[in-house]
Scaffold this motif. Structure first.
Motif, PDB file in Angstrom:
ATOM      1  N   ARG A  94       0.832  -1.206   0.000  1.00 11.99           N
ATOM      2  CA  ARG A  94       0.000   0.000   0.000  1.00 11.99           C
ATOM      3  C   ARG A  94       0.865   1.253   0.000  1.00 11.99           C
ATOM      4  N   ALA A  95       2.009   1.163   0.684  1.00 14.30           N
ATOM      5  CA  ALA A  95       2.930   2.301   0.697  1.00 14.30           C
ATOM      6  C   ALA A  95       3.425   2.585  -0.709  1.00 14.30           C
ATOM      7  N   LEU A  96       3.809   1.535  -1.417  1.00 14.02           N
ATOM      8  CA  LEU A  96       4.304   1.706  -2.783  1.00 14.02           C
ATOM      9  C   LEU A  96       3.208   2.244  -3.692  1.00 14.02           C
ATOM     10  N   GLN A  97       2.010   1.762  -3.487  1.00 12.44           N
ATOM     11  CA  GLN A  97       0.866   2.273  -4.253  1.00 12.44           C
ATOM     12  C   GLN A  97       0.726   3.765  -4.041  1.00 12.44           C
ATOM     13  N   TYR A  98       0.770   4.148  -2.767  1.00 13.44           N
ATOM     14  CA  TYR A  98       0.618   5.560  -2.418  1.00 13.44           C
ATOM     15  C   TYR A  98       1.721   6.403  -3.058  1.00 13.44           C
ATOM     16  N   LEU A  99       2.924   5.853  -3.053  1.00 17.05           N
ATOM     17  CA  LEU A  99       4.068   6.588  -3.596  1.00 17.05           C
ATOM     18  C   LEU A  99       4.090   6.572  -5.114  1.00 17.05           C
ATOM     19  N   GLY A 100       3.146   5.846  -5.696  1.00 15.29           N
ATOM     20  CA  GLY A 100       3.070   5.826  -7.150  1.00 15.29           C
ATOM     21  C   GLY A 100       3.978   4.788  -7.775  1.00 15.29           C
TER      22      GLY A 100
END
Lengths: 152, 183
Positions: free
Chosen positions: B40-46
């Protein structure tokens, strides 16, 4: 007026005893310091999350230890989680049992694990009832128009 | 005080810890976004692996990432590696949070480019220190900071000749006891 003062004294005595008996450690005090007028229920909210989490973990642990072939890695992972959240709210005695529990997991000692789970349940129930009593005291103070004393 | 608000992305699979770190960060005047996993962190960071990595919006700019080490699925260490290997994200300081006071683990994280390693439970003083570091050092601080960080920790833990950054001596039980990461 006298009622508030008496309640506040009770609160201080109770908090002190909880610390002295090792139920709570400094981390709980740290959490109390984070609470302010903009978020007056912060500690209750965190502790409620802890209760929810703990009950799930205790159930998961019971199930895991009842399996024909016990997955000690899984058991250890649950205990690790429980230790973490307990440390995060300052539930020192619970966290300490978790340490012993993890040792039994490493040894794959089923009897030890089962005993620790019992101990864990006991310590958890104890700290839960004490925290609930503490929160009730706080409520009484606030309802009587007083302020909750800041513990150092 | 006209400080721009720093935006921290906090990553932790524990509901209790997420609530606490969010509060700690807010009290320390950070803007906070909390997620429950590395993916989810990577998703958020694009940095979605399914999409193109170029869909980051500028106002979501993250100044620091704080991540728990032990998480199911992607560990904090794996998340750290992915961020440091990304051309778009590698400049963002990443802080590891962990309950384990393990010298090998700390070293591994620092060597992989972690800004710092905090022992849980995290304290307000840890965040105060982090804030100072982030504000002082600009975007160009990669290798120098690593060396500084390890030296700083070494000095603080009073271990005489441990300047060797390549080969670690086998850790004695005493080393493991020293709280090296929280100074």
């Amino acid at each position: 007026m006298a009622a508030v003062a008496q309640l506040q004294r009770q609160f201080i005595e109770y908090t002190t005893s909880l610390h002295n008996e090792g139920y709570l450690d400094d981390q709980f005090t740290q959490l109390q310091k984070l609470q302010d007028e903009s978020n007056p229920d912060f500690v209750v909210e965190v502790v409620s999350l802890y209760f929810e989490d703990s009950e799930k973990l205790l159930n998961n642990l019971a199930t895991a230890l009842q399996q024909k072939i016990v997955d000690y890695k899984q058991v250890d992972s649950h205990v690790h989680q429980f230790k973490g959240s307990s440390s995060s709210i300052g539930a020192q005695r619970v966290a300490t049992v978790c340490v012993h529990f993890r040792n039994f997991c490493e040894e794959k000692n089923l009897e030890g694990c089962v005993r620790c789970l019992q101990q864990l349940k006991q310590e958890y129930i104890l700290v839960r009832s004490k925290l609930e009593a503490l929160f009730r005291l706080e409520q009484q103070i606030v309802q009587a128009g007083g302020q909750i004393p800041m513990m150092e | 005080m006209n400080q721009p608000e720093l935006h921290v992305l906090a990553v932790d699979d524990s509901t209790v810890d997420r609530k606490v770190i969010q509060k700690l960060l807010q009290i320390s005047s950070f803007k906070v976004t909390v997620v429950d996993s590395g993916s989810r962190a990577l998703q958020y960071l694009g940095l979605d692996e399914e999409k193109n990595s170029d869909c980051r919006f500028n106002d979501l700019k993250v100044n620091m990432i704080m991540t728990d080490y032990s998480m199911p699925g992607m560990t904090g260490f794996e998340l750290l590696k992915k961020i440091k290997n990304s051309s778009t994200l590698k400049e963002i300081p990443v802080v590891i949070m962990s309950s384990e006071n393990s010298m090998t683990r700390i070293d591994r994280c620092l060597e992989e480019g972690a800004e710092d390693y905090l022992l849980k439970p995290v304290k307000l003083s840890d965040l105060r220190r982090l804030k100072d570091t982030i504000l002082k050092t600009g975007p160009d601080h990669t290798d120098q900071t690593q060396t500084r960080k390890r030296k700083h920790k070494i000095d603080q833990s009073q271990e005489p000749d441990y300047h060797d950054q390549t080969l670690s001596p086998p850790s004695s039980p005493q080393h493991a006891q020293t709280k090296r990461a929280r100074l």
